[in-house]
Design an enzyme around this catalytic site. Structure first.
Site, PDB file in Angstrom:
ATOM      1  N   LYS A   1      34.928  50.210-118.000  1.00 37.42           N
ATOM      2  CA  LYS A   1      34.875  50.190-119.734  1.00 37.42           C
ATOM      3  C   LYS A   1      33.716  50.657-120.454  1.00 37.42           C
ATOM      4  CE  LYS A   1      32.340  46.715-121.685  1.00 37.42           C
ATOM      5  NZ  LYS A   1      31.228  46.688-122.797  1.00 37.42           N
TER       6      LYS A   1
ATOM      7  N   PRO B   1      27.299  51.308-112.318  1.00 34.10           N
ATOM      8  CA  PRO B   1      25.473  49.952-112.670  1.00 34.10           C
ATOM      9  C   PRO B   1      26.218  48.377-113.073  1.00 34.10           C
ATOM     10  CG  PRO B   1      26.222  52.377-114.074  1.00 34.10           C
ATOM     11  CD  PRO B   1      27.570  52.330-113.315  1.00 34.10           C
TER      12      PRO B   1
ATOM     13  N   ALA C   1      24.897  45.502-114.754  1.00 33.49           N
ATOM     14  CA  ALA C   1      23.834  44.878-116.040  1.00 33.49           C
ATOM     15  C   ALA C   1      23.581  45.705-116.519  1.00 33.49           C
ATOM     16  CB  ALA C   1      22.142  43.927-115.937  1.00 33.49           C
TER      17      ALA C   1
ATOM     18  N   ALA D   1      31.217  46.117-118.278  1.00 35.65           N
ATOM     19  CA  ALA D   1      31.709  45.112-117.403  1.00 35.65           C
ATOM     20  C   ALA D   1      32.046  45.350-115.816  1.00 35.65           C
ATOM     21  CB  ALA D   1      32.882  45.240-118.315  1.00 35.65           C
TER      22      ALA D   1
ATOM     23  N   SER E   1      32.900  41.533-115.127  1.00 32.61           N
ATOM     24  CA  SER E   1      34.568  41.409-115.352  1.00 32.61           C
ATOM     25  C   SER E   1      35.468  42.184-114.615  1.00 32.61           C
ATOM     26  CB  SER E   1      34.339  41.588-117.146  1.00 32.61           C
ATOM     27  OG  SER E   1      33.620  40.800-117.754  1.00 32.61           O
TER      28      SER E   1
ATOM     29  N   ASP F   1      35.329  39.502-121.083  1.00 36.67           N
ATOM     30  CA  ASP F   1      35.873  40.948-121.034  1.00 36.67           C
ATOM     31  C   ASP F   1      37.724  41.285-120.131  1.00 36.67           C
ATOM     32  OD1 ASP F   1      34.791  41.773-123.080  1.00 36.67           O
ATOM     33  OD2 ASP F   1      33.018  42.933-121.367  1.00 36.67           O
TER      34      ASP F   1
HETATM   35  P1  ATP Z   1      29.648  43.412-119.973  1.00 37.18           P
HETATM   36  O1  ATP Z   1      29.488  44.667-120.242  1.00 37.18           O
HETATM   37  O2  ATP Z   1      30.487  42.556-119.692  1.00 37.18           O
HETATM   38  O3  ATP Z   1      27.833  42.705-120.525  1.00 37.18           O
HETATM   39  P2  ATP Z   1      27.426  43.887-118.385  1.00 37.18           P
HETATM   40  O4  ATP Z   1      27.842  45.321-117.160  1.00 37.18           O
HETATM   41  O5  ATP Z   1      26.974  43.894-118.900  1.00 37.18           O
HETATM   42  O6  ATP Z   1      29.030  43.560-118.327  1.00 37.18           O
HETATM   43  P3  ATP Z   1      27.606  43.246-115.373  1.00 37.18           P
HETATM   44  O7  ATP Z   1      27.000  44.393-114.758  1.00 37.18           O
HETATM   45  O8  ATP Z   1      29.221  42.735-115.190  1.00 37.18           O
HETATM   46  O9  ATP Z   1      26.963  43.214-117.109  1.00 37.18           O
HETATM   47  O10 ATP Z   1      26.911  42.272-114.865  1.00 37.18           O
HETATM   48  C1  ATP Z   1      26.260  40.933-115.537  1.00 37.18           C
HETATM   49  C2  ATP Z   1      25.285  39.746-114.300  1.00 37.18           C
HETATM   50  O11 ATP Z   1      26.599  39.572-113.394  1.00 37.18           O
HETATM   51  C3  ATP Z   1      24.679  40.540-112.968  1.00 37.18           C
HETATM   52  O12 ATP Z   1      23.136  40.489-113.507  1.00 37.18           O
HETATM   53  C4  ATP Z   1      25.109  40.109-112.213  1.00 37.18           C
HETATM   54  O13 ATP Z   1      24.293  39.050-111.469  1.00 37.18           O
HETATM   55  C5  ATP Z   1      26.270  38.827-112.504  1.00 37.18           C
HETATM   56  N1  ATP Z   1      27.656  39.128-111.511  1.00 37.18           N
HETATM   57  C6  ATP Z   1      28.332  38.877-110.644  1.00 37.18           C
HETATM   58  N2  ATP Z   1      29.403  38.853-110.439  1.00 37.18           N
HETATM   59  C7  ATP Z   1      29.047  40.089-110.716  1.00 37.18           C
HETATM   60  C8  ATP Z   1      29.842  41.728-110.074  1.00 37.18           C
HETATM   61  N3  ATP Z   1      31.146  41.657-109.159  1.00 37.18           N
HETATM   62  N4  ATP Z   1      29.060  42.633-110.591  1.00 37.18           N
HETATM   63  C9  ATP Z   1      28.221  42.755-111.240  1.00 37.18           C
HETATM   64  N5  ATP Z   1      27.958  41.758-111.883  1.00 37.18           N
HETATM   65  C10 ATP Z   1      27.826  40.773-111.576  1.00 37.18           C
END
Ligand code: ATP
Length: 299
Positions: A11, A94, A96, A100, A103, A136
């Site tokens: 997203k 990508p 972190a 999402a 999520s 999310d």
């Molecule tokens: P959001 O947009 O909801 O804040 P994000 O894109 O910033 O999410 P994610 O890619 O979801 O962040 O990852 C955040 C952390 O969650 C990572 O550092 C990772 O260690 C942990 N994590 C746990 N499960 C997963 C997964 N299936 N995919 C990615 N990261 C995951």
């Protein structure tokens, strides 16, 4: 059915406002969420017992710290599943990055288990229980375009945004969502994004009305800490984007293009310039296009 393959879509936030910090430490938000055509792929198989997770993304945990594992455990516990499940994650979104990624993998795992075991649980029920994994996750089950309120879990579906092209660029840095929210002075936000105006523009089918209201209050924390985000935003505008913004808590930046040729040119230039490590040319994904979520079952 013994095997089921499901796509987990990323997203972006077309608009992100923080209303206030809640007594429990969470933040009350008001965001316009948009699913995009960039996905991870989960392959699920029945197993005798337990939850076994594998992934091609070596940096991710495969134990209960992975949101897929949490989602599988939630499904097994809630619906008293006797059998186990093996899940393989092919990661493209990508990590972190404010997209999402975790999520949406959790959401896909829940929907995949629902299909693999022919549980027949309605999506609205999955959305309800999924909020315990992350705010999310319900949106990632819903997909399409939606207003998210509360801590992100209260959803109002919106009509699709007019067709456009979405250029996504993630610099070679990782940003912790926790860090960004902890450093946000929510009481001191001077200018709140016009989320209501954006919703009206979406309902009226006015892409221009959406683009002119694209704002994200979390940029006030992430951009000063990582100036490369501003550089990529400016680069996208120079390359012809009608608007560009950081997604979620960053550091991913997206640019909206109205013309496909301009978007492709910008995609090639951005990749060649090397400011961003991961660059994708994608598009908004509507709910009707997602169903049955690009999935396939093998009996
Ligand atoms: P959001 O947009 O909801 O804040 P994000 O894109 O910033 O999410 P994610 O890619 O979801 O962040 O990852 C955040 C952390 O969650 C990572 O550092 C990772 O260690 C942990 N994590 C746990 N499960 C997963 C997964 N299936 N995919 C990615 N990261 C995951």
């Amino acid at each position: 059915m013994n095997q089921y393959i499901v796509k987990a879509y990323a997203k972006i936030n077309l608009g992100l406002d923080v209303i206030k910090k809640l007594p429990n430490g969470y933040h009350q938000v008001k965001m316009v969420m948009q699913a995009i055509d960039l996905w991870d792929e989960l392959t699920l198989e029945k197993a005798a017992d337990g939850i076994v997770l594998t992934t091609d993304a070596g940096e991710l945990p495969t134990d209960e710290n992975n949101l897929i594992y949490k989602a599988a455990k939630l499904m097994r516990d809630t619906y008293s599943l006797k059998e186990g499940v093996k899940i393989h994650l092919q990661k493209n979104i990508p990590i972190a990055a404010g997209m999402a990624g975790g999520s949406t993998d959790a959401a896909a795992a829940m929907m995949g288990i629902n299909r693999l075991f022919s549980l027949g649980i309605p999506h609205r029920e999955l959305m309800r229980i999924s909020a315990t994994i992350g705010a999310d996750v319900p949106f990632c089950i819903l997909g399409g375009t939606a207003l998210a309120e509360g801590i992100g879990e209260q959803l109002t579906p919106l009509p699709p945004v007019p067709p456009c092209h979405v250029l996504v660029a993630k610099p070679d840095i990782s940003v912790s969502t926790k860090y960004v929210y902890e450093h946000l002075d929510s009481a001191g936000i001077q200018r709140h994004p016009d989320i209501d105006g954006m919703i009206t523009a979406i309902r009226e089918g006015s892409l221009q009305g959406v683009l002119s209201r694209m704002e994200n209050v979390l940029e006030s924390v992430t951009v000063p800490a990582y100036p490369i985000i501003e550089s990529i935003k400016e680069n996208m505008l120079e390359l012809g984007a009608a608007a560009s913004l950081m997604s979620g808590s960053g550091p991913t930046v997206f640019g909206i293009f109205t013309e496909g040729a301009a978007a492709e040119y910008a995609f090639r230039r951005l990749k060649a310039e090397g400011l961003a490590k991961q660059v994708f040319l994608t598009a908004p994904l509507n709910i009707s296009e997602e169903l049955p979520r690009g999935s396939s079952g093998i009996s």
